[in-house]
Enzyme design. Structure first.
Site, mmCIF file in Angstrom:
data_model
loop_
_atom_site.group_PDB
_atom_site.id
_atom_site.type_symbol
_atom_site.label_atom_id
_atom_site.label_comp_id
_atom_site.label_asym_id
_atom_site.label_seq_id
_atom_site.Cartn_x
_atom_site.Cartn_y
_atom_site.Cartn_z
ATOM 1 N N LYS A 231 0.818 -1.213 0.000
ATOM 2 C CA LYS A 231 0.000 0.000 0.000
ATOM 3 C C LYS A 231 0.854 1.266 0.000
ATOM 4 O O LYS A 231 2.049 1.251 0.285
ATOM 5 C CB LYS A 231 -0.943 -0.014 1.203
ATOM 6 C CG LYS A 231 -2.082 -1.027 1.060
ATOM 7 C CD LYS A 231 -3.047 -0.960 2.229
ATOM 8 C CE LYS A 231 -4.230 -1.907 2.013
ATOM 9 N NZ LYS A 231 -5.154 -1.908 3.179
ATOM 10 N N ARG A 265 -3.423 -10.106 5.574
ATOM 11 C CA ARG A 265 -4.020 -10.139 4.235
ATOM 12 C C ARG A 265 -2.971 -9.615 3.251
ATOM 13 O O ARG A 265 -2.556 -8.459 3.340
ATOM 14 C CB ARG A 265 -5.287 -9.285 4.186
ATOM 15 C CG ARG A 265 -6.033 -9.358 2.862
ATOM 16 C CD ARG A 265 -7.311 -8.516 2.924
ATOM 17 N NE ARG A 265 -8.079 -8.617 1.692
ATOM 18 C CZ ARG A 265 -7.894 -7.840 0.617
ATOM 19 N NH1 ARG A 265 -6.963 -6.894 0.640
ATOM 20 N NH2 ARG A 265 -8.641 -8.001 -0.464
#
Length: 283
Positions: A231, A265
């Protein structure tokens, strides 16, 4: 340390009578069925490709396969429920036949999509909006009797990064989950996982403040899921690209495990599984 420090936490989930053990941290593999995902290499274009990718994930040690047909990246293009279902169901059908023991999670905030996916053979609902984007979601989860993973987010994927503001991000996230958990418990839903929502309606500063104080989320006694994988909270700090963010992902995963994360995740399963194995040795 990751196994034994957080003794009062719920360590099993029940999905339609199937018990899921979370006494040791687990890895959730991201299976993107959308062409709009922020990480190009994670996109799946065909059912055959989904089967091949899932086979690799399971062999690398993934416990969950998280299927998503709606991109939740900042500014993502909205698609309707019919399009989402059309992308998901052929893949669910194929995966349940090829990998009958695999635990399939459905990344959706639409109650109708969730119900159809669970009926098709999926085991878990993973909702980035914790019921905020579909008022029927909580009732649907209660009816389906499957684990519900819920994330903290403000707004929608299209608006969430438009100047997010918090007076005290940790207190607000805790209050958010307290309300959601109480509501779900009243509906009889007990199999819950919380996700603080790194990268969702948060600045870089918000993300790192929340990570620094993440142990506080253990107050609920529930498993905590984290998603840092590649991210912008990594790339903006390291001034690199998404393709170069695996090392940063592993570092943040390690920190989160020491603070009580139960599920990672990720796009890169092998590295996350190795991370869990090494942290588990710190007893």
């Amino acid at each position: 340390m990751a196994k034994d420090t957080f003794l009062n936490r719920k360590v099993t989930l029940n999905s339609k009578g199937k018990l899921i053990d979370l006494s040791s941290p687990a890895v959730m593999a991201i299976l993107n069925l959308t062409s709009d995902s922020f990480y190009g290499k994670s996109r799946i274009a065909t059912v055959e490709e989904a089967l091949q990718r899932t086979d690799g994930f399971l062999k690398a040690g993934a416990k969950f396969i998280d299927l998503g047909a709606y991109s939740s990246r900042p500014g993502a293009v909205h698609i309707n429920e019919e399009e989402e279902i059309a992308q998901l169901i052929p893949v669910i059908d194929a995966l349940t036949k090829e990998f009958p023991e695999a635990l399939l999670s459905i990344d959706t905030f639409n109650a109708g999509v969730a119900e159809i996916a669970i009926d098709a053979g999926a085991h878990i609902i993973n909702d980035i909006s914790a019921g905020n984007l579909d008022k029927m979601m909580f009732e649907t989860v209660a009816k389906l009797k499957v684990p519900y993973f819920m994330m903290h987010m403000k707004g929608t994927p299209q608006t969430m990064q438009e100047n997010p503001v918090y007076e005290d991000i940790l207190s607000e996230v805790i209050a958010y989950f307290e309300h959601k958990i109480n509501t779900l418990h009243q509906l009889g839903v007990k199999d819950l996982v919380i996700d603080p929502g790194f990268g969702f309606a948060k600045t870089v500063e918000h993300n790192y403040e929340l990570l620094q104080k993440m142990e506080a989320l253990n107050c609920f006694g529930l498993p905590v899921l984290v998603g840092f994988s590649r991210k912008s909270m990594i790339t903006k700090v390291l001034h690199n690209k998404t393709d170069e963010a695996l090392n940063g992902t592993t570092i943040l995963n390690t920190i989160a495990l020491t603070k009580g994360a139960s599920i990672l995740r990720v796009h890169d399963v092998k590295e996350a599984v190795e991370c869990v194995s090494l942290v588990n040795r710190m007893i």
